[in-house]
Enzyme design. Structure first.
Site, short mmCIF file in Angstrom:
data_model
loop_
_atom_site.label_atom_id
_atom_site.label_comp_id
_atom_site.label_asym_id
_atom_site.label_seq_id
_atom_site.Cartn_x
_atom_site.Cartn_y
_atom_site.Cartn_z
N HIS A 1 16.61 0.51 55.70
CA HIS A 1 17.86 -0.62 55.43
C HIS A 1 17.94 -0.85 54.15
CE1 HIS A 1 20.69 -3.66 56.85
NE2 HIS A 1 20.18 -4.30 55.80
N GLU A 2 16.76 -1.91 53.48
CA GLU A 2 16.81 -2.08 52.35
C GLU A 2 16.94 -0.90 51.21
OE1 GLU A 2 17.41 -5.32 52.24
OE2 GLU A 2 16.76 -5.97 54.08
N HIS B 1 20.47 -0.36 50.59
CA HIS B 1 20.97 -1.46 49.50
C HIS B 1 20.67 -1.31 48.12
CE1 HIS B 1 22.90 -3.87 52.59
NE2 HIS B 1 21.58 -4.47 53.27
#
Length: 426
Positions: free
Chosen positions: A21-22, A25
């Site tokens: 997920h990170e 980003h």
């Protein structure tokens, strides 16, 4: 499965889901030219920290998520002001380091009083050095050093807010998007490992054998064909098998299986399950399967994504309308407990569960709740409609309040999870 192995797999599930997920980003922020200050897994105090290039990678104490800290996503703190005495280090005619404290301890530096400074646009510093006004250019990667910490400056073109609406939206939505991609890949992997149920099965198989339970102690094995119970043929009647075992808590049963073509029988005494009041032997039943073809693997993974998405959204709907109790919510403790239980069933079931968790995290982060990705996307949408951004200070305050509320909710459900464990509830 050994306890150490179960713990390792449980930790890895959380680590992979949060990291992917990170990373979403991080990747799209870097691609847009945004300075990423920190890539963190977890919250709270740092357990491990290392800097590579412009970014510091950290592992933090509280395993309740993670974050990517982009320059300018929240208002930048300009720590150097006119009239302030500082020391700078030069490389040629460019400032590469600003020292804001312990000036007497700095060597190979130039000291002076700041007259004007612009480290966002013009990258210029004018400083009074021994009564003479000197102007220097500032390296776009110069460091501010104070209280033992180094902070790289962020020129305007490296800040989150300077990028186009599309670039900012992509940097935000990429986190949930990567969770959806991971969920799809894991669902596909699950069907490749588990196979596809035969259309017209004529028998049941033992799926999982739970360690420490009567079936495991009697040496039943996953893949055994369930033939009979106390001489009664089972066929594919799953309900009959469950009913016969459930009514026999504390009463020995003879379970007949076929293993490698050979009939075998086992004397097993079901244990009373306090939560259901029925007997359990510690097995799950499964229908015979065939290997999944490549095309149907993707089709099945897509169907699983759709079904689970509808279920997750329905759960959020019940939460919003108040049709839930605190016991219906689970925090990191309960999630870790369930994950460890599923890990004991084997890598196949754990893969399916990890896919579900990744899908859940992606959907949850898209909710328009302050501090979540959905809220940040909402502010970007408002900017597109209004033609100008919302005041960064107001937006930061909204996210701060939202984060505080989420942390309070997390504390409440974690406390409830711990009470449930103390009481021996599942």
């Amino acid at each position: 499965m050994h306890t150490l192995q179960v713990v390792f797999l449980t930790v890895m599930v959380f680590f992979v889901i949060v990291t992917i997920h990170e990373w979403g980003h991080f990747f799209f922020a870097k691609r847009a030219g945004i300075l990423v200050r920190e890539f963190a897994i977890g919250f709270g105090p740092k357990l491990f920290s290392v800097k590579r290039g412009e970014t510091r990678y950290t592992l933090r104490l509280v395993p309740a998520g993670g974050f990517v800290r982009m320059a300018g996503e929240d208002p930048e703190l300009v720590e150097v002001q006119p009239g302030q005495t500082i020391a700078v280090r030069l490389n040629g005619d460019k400032v590469t380091r600003f020292y804001l404290d312990r000036l007497d301890e700095r060597s190979n530096v130039l000291r002076g009083e700041v007259e004007t400074i612009d480290i966002e646009n013009r990258l210029r510093l004018t400083m009074n050095v021994d009564g003479v006004s000197e102007t220097y250019s500032v390296d776009p990667k110069a460091l501010l050093i104070a209280k033992g910490k180094e902070t790289q400056i962020a020129p305007l073109d490296r800040q989150f807010g300077s990028k186009t609406l599309g670039q900012r939206a992509m940097a935000i939505v990429a986190g949930p998007m990567m969770n959806f991609v991971l969920a799809f890949v894991l669902f596909a992997a699950y069907y490749q490992m588990a196979g596809v149920q035969l259309e017209n099965p004529d028998h049941l198989l033992i799926g999982d054998v739970l360690p420490g339970k009567p079936a495991a102690e009697a040496h039943l094995k996953s893949g055994d064909v369930i033939d009979s119970i106390n001489g009664t043929k089972i066929g594919i009647d799953y309900d009959k098998m469950i009913a016969m075992i459930g009514k026999s808590a504390g009463v020995p049963l003879t379970i007949g299986v076929i293993r490698d073509g050979q009939p075998l029988s086992f004397k097993i005494t079901p244990q009373l399950d306090p939560s259901s009041g029925e007997g359990k032997v510690g097995i799950t039943a499964a229908f015979p399967t065939r290997p999944a073809k490549l095309g149907e693997t993707f089709t099945l993974a897509g169907k699983a994504m759709k079904t689970m998405t509808v279920s997750i959204i329905q759960g959020f709907k019940n939460l919003i309308i108040g049709n839930f109790k605190l016991d219906d919510l689970g925090g990191p403790v309960r999630t870790a407990q369930v994950t460890s239980q599923i890990a004991e069933q084997g890598i196949t079931e754990l893969t399916s569960w990890a896919a579900l968790l990744s899908l859940y995290l992606g959907i949850f982060n898209l909710l328009p709740i302050p501090a979540l990705d959905g809220s940040r996307l909402l502010f970007i949408g408002l900017e597109a409609v209004r033609g100008r951004p919302v005041d960064p200070n107001r937006e930061s305050m909204v996210h701060f309040i939202g984060f505080a509320m989420l942390m309070l909710l997390m504390l409440a459900v974690t406390y409830n999870d711990i009470l449930r464990l103390v009481r021996g509830e599942h």
